[in-house]
Design a protein around this motif. Structure first.
Motif, short mmCIF file in Angstrom:
data_model
loop_
_atom_site.label_atom_id
_atom_site.label_comp_id
_atom_site.label_asym_id
_atom_site.label_seq_id
_atom_site.Cartn_x
_atom_site.Cartn_y
_atom_site.Cartn_z
N ASN A 1 -11.43 -29.52 27.67
CA ASN A 1 -11.65 -28.17 28.76
C ASN A 1 -12.02 -26.96 28.00
O ASN A 1 -13.49 -26.59 29.12
CB ASN A 1 -9.97 -27.17 28.91
CG ASN A 1 -9.31 -28.67 30.17
OD1 ASN A 1 -9.51 -29.64 30.47
ND2 ASN A 1 -8.10 -28.76 29.44
N SER B 1 -26.42 -31.49 26.64
CA SER B 1 -25.65 -31.54 26.72
C SER B 1 -24.60 -32.51 26.13
O SER B 1 -23.49 -32.70 25.33
CB SER B 1 -25.14 -32.01 28.43
OG SER B 1 -25.40 -30.70 29.28
N LYS C 1 -20.85 -27.07 31.51
CA LYS C 1 -20.27 -26.36 33.06
C LYS C 1 -21.27 -25.84 32.99
O LYS C 1 -22.74 -25.64 33.85
CB LYS C 1 -19.34 -26.40 33.89
CG LYS C 1 -19.66 -26.54 34.99
CD LYS C 1 -18.53 -27.06 35.47
CE LYS C 1 -18.29 -27.24 37.53
NZ LYS C 1 -16.69 -26.82 37.58
N ASP C 2 -21.02 -24.36 32.39
CA ASP C 2 -21.99 -23.27 32.99
C ASP C 2 -23.78 -23.13 31.50
O ASP C 2 -24.14 -22.64 32.46
CB ASP C 2 -21.40 -22.23 31.34
CG ASP C 2 -19.62 -22.17 32.42
OD1 ASP C 2 -19.88 -22.42 33.88
OD2 ASP C 2 -19.14 -21.13 31.53
N LYS D 1 -21.75 -32.39 22.85
CA LYS D 1 -19.94 -33.05 23.52
C LYS D 1 -20.58 -34.42 22.13
O LYS D 1 -19.00 -33.93 21.83
CB LYS D 1 -20.39 -33.97 24.37
CG LYS D 1 -19.94 -33.95 26.13
CD LYS D 1 -20.39 -35.05 27.58
CE LYS D 1 -19.16 -33.95 28.36
NZ LYS D 1 -19.45 -34.89 29.38
N ASP E 1 -16.04 -28.61 28.23
CA ASP E 1 -16.24 -29.25 29.64
C ASP E 1 -16.79 -27.97 30.41
O ASP E 1 -18.02 -27.72 30.97
CB ASP E 1 -15.49 -29.92 30.11
CG ASP E 1 -15.25 -31.43 29.77
OD1 ASP E 1 -16.15 -31.90 29.24
OD2 ASP E 1 -13.93 -31.92 30.58
N SER E 2 -16.48 -27.19 29.84
CA SER E 2 -16.44 -25.96 30.37
C SER E 2 -17.68 -25.11 30.38
O SER E 2 -18.40 -24.21 31.32
CB SER E 2 -15.37 -24.90 30.14
OG SER E 2 -15.37 -23.44 30.95
N GLN F 1 -25.29 -26.02 31.92
CA GLN F 1 -26.20 -26.86 32.66
C GLN F 1 -26.30 -26.19 34.29
O GLN F 1 -27.21 -25.89 34.11
CB GLN F 1 -25.22 -28.01 33.05
CG GLN F 1 -24.89 -29.19 31.99
CD GLN F 1 -23.90 -30.68 32.25
OE1 GLN F 1 -23.29 -30.29 33.38
NE2 GLN F 1 -24.35 -31.20 31.98
N ARG F 2 -25.57 -25.56 34.46
CA ARG F 2 -25.37 -24.63 35.82
C ARG F 2 -26.83 -23.19 35.22
O ARG F 2 -27.93 -23.67 37.01
CB ARG F 2 -24.76 -24.02 36.69
CG ARG F 2 -24.74 -23.57 37.79
CD ARG F 2 -23.21 -22.72 38.38
NE ARG F 2 -22.50 -23.06 37.87
CZ ARG F 2 -21.13 -23.71 37.71
NH1 ARG F 2 -20.69 -21.95 36.40
NH2 ARG F 2 -20.94 -24.27 38.12
N LYS G 1 -29.67 -32.98 30.27
CA LYS G 1 -28.74 -33.66 29.79
C LYS G 1 -28.36 -34.30 28.62
O LYS G 1 -27.95 -33.68 27.65
CB LYS G 1 -28.76 -34.59 31.00
CG LYS G 1 -28.00 -35.98 31.06
CD LYS G 1 -27.89 -37.40 31.94
CE LYS G 1 -26.77 -38.18 31.10
NZ LYS G 1 -26.52 -38.80 30.28
#
Length: 455
Positions: free
Chosen positions: A25, A52, A32-33, A56, A28-29, A35-36, A49
């Motif tokens: 979690n 990211s 996401k931050d 991961k 992923d959080s 990427q945005r 990508k």
């Protein structure tokens, strides 16, 4: 422009460093931050990508445990962001004559950049000449003339001649005495055949030591296609990206150039003549992460300060004899740097400081008033302003002589005290070529921060 991206990267690294457990979690959080923020900065989606996926992969690697895994991810993030920004390549002048030809499409900012670049290298002891070979844009020669005169640079233009090759040949003999010649060429709306032909003809005759492409940051990821096309046509050696202060697409332009292996030499950070910064990805990232960038600050100081004047100020600092006139000169220099708002990100410890808007900006009127006040002082008062602090009669006399209120005199004395203490505490014994020690730097940041909060 990159404030939001920097803020997100700092939050992400803090979140990772402070996490007790590194679970899915959290990863992923964080992703996401990131990427945005990167996509908002117009960084290519494929690069985002790729970053990211690498994070991961490290996060899910069972062989890396606990704190070591967090450190791995933070280091990976730092290294990947550096890779995306590209390699550092400095524009170094060789011995003898350097001929730098500037290329670019209409509206890229070639003519303004040529003056900024001339000013940058002239301040570093080079004998610079600007040559105008843009015969298609009627205002180009006049613009070079105005900018050159403003920056006290020599220039060579011919408003009547419509053949750039003839203009070059006309002045070629007079340019022998200069070790740096900056050549402004014509632009077009697109890289058309006649533009390529003109550039190739000039390239053959001039034989430039560097051929630099000027691109505005607001073209974003289209920079990749443009830099590729120019490289194929004339083999550019580097890029200068303009308008980095006014667009959210700067991330796209920077990363696109990195993808084409076209090194970014400089970035334009504003409209003023000194708003040109050497692009060093590591220092750039350091500022994004809130860690400051003292070396770039020193480079900016060199761009706005006469070397002999700076040596004189340095000597006075060492002797503890800074006068009111010296402090006024330093305020003027800070305004030329773009004001405190622009330089605070370069000083470790000040990046997050809450500074009242325009605290040192728009001070031209104040400086003019202060100069009138100084003219009303005795030499003793100029050299030792401390004697005025409790002398209301002296302050009243000075205010009357300058035609100002006593509050204006006190305002000057307050500014003097603040800047005098700041410079004495942080810059005494500072070697401008080497920068401050970490201890000096921390002392300056702490002192400066306190003064700002009280201002």
């Amino acid at each position: 422009m990159f404030e939001k991206l920097g803020e997100v990267i700092r939050k992400v690294t803090d979140k990772l460093a402070n996490a007790i457990f590194l679970d899915k979690n959290l990863v992923d959080s964080v992703i996401k931050d990131l990427q945005r923020a990167l996509i908002e900065a117009d960084v290519n989606v494929l690069l985002v990508k790729e970053l990211s996926d690498k994070i991961k992969k490290v996060a899910l690697d069972e062989r890396i445990k606990g704190i070591e895994k967090k450190e791995h991810i933070i280091k990976l993030l730092h290294d990947e962001l550096l890779r995306i920004l590209g390699e550092y390549k400095q524009l170094k002048l060789k011995k003898g004559q350097n001929r730098i030809m500037l290329l670019g499409l209409y509206g890229a900012g070639k003519t303004t950049t040529i003056a900024k670049l001339g000013n940058y290298f002239a301040k570093r002891g080079n004998k610079v000449a600007l040559v105008g070979l843009d015969i298609h844009r009627p205002a180009a020669p006049e613009q070079i003339k105005q900018l050159a005169e403003k920056t006290k640079l020599n220039y060579f233009i011919d408003v009547k001649e419509k053949d750039p090759l003839k203009i070059w040949k006309k002045y070629k003999g007079q340019l022998k005495d200069y070790n740096l010649i900056l050549i402004d060429t014509a632009g077009r709306h697109t890289l058309e055949k006649d533009l390529i032909k003109e550039i190739k003809t000039l390239d053959k005759e001039i034989n430039p030591t560097e051929t630099i492409l000027i691109m505005p940051a607001d073209i974003g990821q289209a920079a990749k296609k443009q830099s590729q096309e120019f490289k194929q046509a004339v083999d550019i050696s580097g890029v200068i990206i303009t308008r980095m202060d006014s667009t959210a697409k700067g991330g796209g332009a920077l990363t696109a150039c990195a993808e084409t292996k076209a090194p970014v030499y400089f970035i334009g950070t504003g409209e003023k003549i000194n708003d040109l910064e050497e692009f060093n990805p590591e220092r750039f990232l350091s500022r994004l992460l809130g860690m400051g960038d003292l070396q770039s600050l020193i480079e900016k100081i060199k761009s706005v300060t006469d070397e002999k004047k700076q040596e004189k100020i340095q000597k006075k600092l060492e002797e503890g004899k800074l006068s009111l006139e010296d402090v006024i000169e330093q305020v003027k220099s800070m305004n030329q740097l773009g004001g405190l708002d622009k330089i605070k990100s370069m000083i470790p410890g000040l990046g997050k400081a809450k500074i009242p808007e325009n605290v040192l900006e728009n001070q031209e009127a104040k400086i003019s008033k202060w100069e009138h006040i100084i003219k009303s002082m005795t030499q003793e008062e100029k050299e030792n302003p401390e004697i005025l602090e409790k002398q209301t009669s002296r302050i009243a006399r000075i205010a009357k002589g300058a035609g100002v209120h006593t509050s204006d005199v006190r305002s000057l004395l307050k500014q003097y005290k603040m800047l005098n203490e700041m410079m004495k505490s942080g810059m005494t014994d500072m070697d401008m070529s080497q920068g401050m020690s970490q201890k000096q730097l921390q002392k300056l940041a702490k002192k400066f921060g306190k003064k700002i909060r009280r201002f």
